[in-house]
Motif scaffolding. Structure first.
Motif, mmCIF file in Angstrom:
data_model
loop_
_atom_site.group_PDB
_atom_site.id
_atom_site.type_symbol
_atom_site.label_atom_id
_atom_site.label_comp_id
_atom_site.label_asym_id
_atom_site.label_seq_id
_atom_site.Cartn_x
_atom_site.Cartn_y
_atom_site.Cartn_z
ATOM 1 N N VAL A 196 4.460 0.280 1.720
ATOM 2 C CA VAL A 196 4.526 -0.512 2.937
ATOM 3 C C VAL A 196 3.617 -1.723 2.771
ATOM 4 C CG1 VAL A 196 4.163 -0.494 5.425
ATOM 5 C CG2 VAL A 196 4.907 1.580 4.289
ATOM 6 N N CYS A 197 4.086 -2.889 3.206
ATOM 7 C CA CYS A 197 3.239 -4.077 3.139
ATOM 8 C C CYS A 197 2.220 -4.024 4.275
ATOM 9 C CB CYS A 197 4.069 -5.355 3.202
ATOM 10 S SG CYS A 197 4.877 -5.679 4.765
ATOM 11 N N THR A 198 1.116 -4.718 4.097
ATOM 12 C CA THR A 198 0.038 -4.677 5.078
ATOM 13 C C THR A 198 0.440 -5.335 6.396
ATOM 14 O OG1 THR A 198 -0.881 -6.664 4.067
ATOM 15 C CG2 THR A 198 -1.812 -4.560 3.397
ATOM 16 N N LYS A 199 1.371 -6.252 6.361
ATOM 17 C CA LYS A 199 1.840 -6.885 7.589
ATOM 18 C C LYS A 199 2.545 -5.868 8.494
ATOM 19 C CE LYS A 199 4.074 -11.156 9.013
ATOM 20 N NZ LYS A 199 4.790 -12.339 8.562
ATOM 21 N N GLN A 252 0.859 -1.176 0.000
ATOM 22 C CA GLN A 252 0.000 0.000 0.000
ATOM 23 C C GLN A 252 0.901 1.233 0.000
ATOM 24 O OE1 GLN A 252 -3.420 -0.520 0.103
ATOM 25 N NE2 GLN A 252 -2.919 -2.693 0.046
ATOM 26 N N LYS A 253 0.484 2.261 -0.731
ATOM 27 C CA LYS A 253 1.220 3.518 -0.716
ATOM 28 C C LYS A 253 0.655 4.367 0.421
ATOM 29 C CE LYS A 253 3.621 6.300 -3.938
ATOM 30 N NZ LYS A 253 3.816 6.624 -5.322
ATOM 31 N N VAL A 254 1.497 4.707 1.397
ATOM 32 C CA VAL A 254 1.054 5.337 2.633
ATOM 33 C C VAL A 254 1.863 6.603 2.879
ATOM 34 C CG1 VAL A 254 0.908 5.000 5.136
ATOM 35 C CG2 VAL A 254 0.473 3.098 3.615
ATOM 36 N N ALA A 301 1.187 -4.355 12.158
ATOM 37 C CA ALA A 301 2.074 -4.515 13.309
ATOM 38 C C ALA A 301 2.415 -3.179 13.957
ATOM 39 C CB ALA A 301 3.356 -5.229 12.887
ATOM 40 N N GLY A 302 2.077 -2.063 13.292
ATOM 41 C CA GLY A 302 2.344 -0.749 13.857
ATOM 42 C C GLY A 302 3.782 -0.289 13.684
#
Length: 62
Positions: free
Chosen positions: A48-51, A33-35, A55-56
């Motif tokens: 950033v991957c969703t994992k 995801q582009k964050v 996990a914060g």
């Protein structure tokens, strides 16, 4: 090729096996995801991957 800025997760190659057991190569992409995140005190758009998101490990910018 896109990869996670935090953990380095990227595309992997797996074997797809049919019912008749024919094996072909398949590409399996990471859920990226582009964050907008805070990196070194400034706001940046990173992949950033969703994992890592769950996990914060990323501090999201508002």
């Amino acid at each position: 090729m896109a990869r996670c800025e935090i953990c380095g997760k990227t595309t992997i190659f797996i074997n797809k096996v049919s019912h008749s057991h024919r094996v072909t190569s398949k590409r399996q992409k990471a859920n990226l995801q582009k964050v907008r995140a805070i990196v070194n005190g400034e706001k940046k758009r990173i992949w950033v991957c969703t994992k890592c998101l769950k996990a914060g490990k990323v501090q999201k910018a508002i």
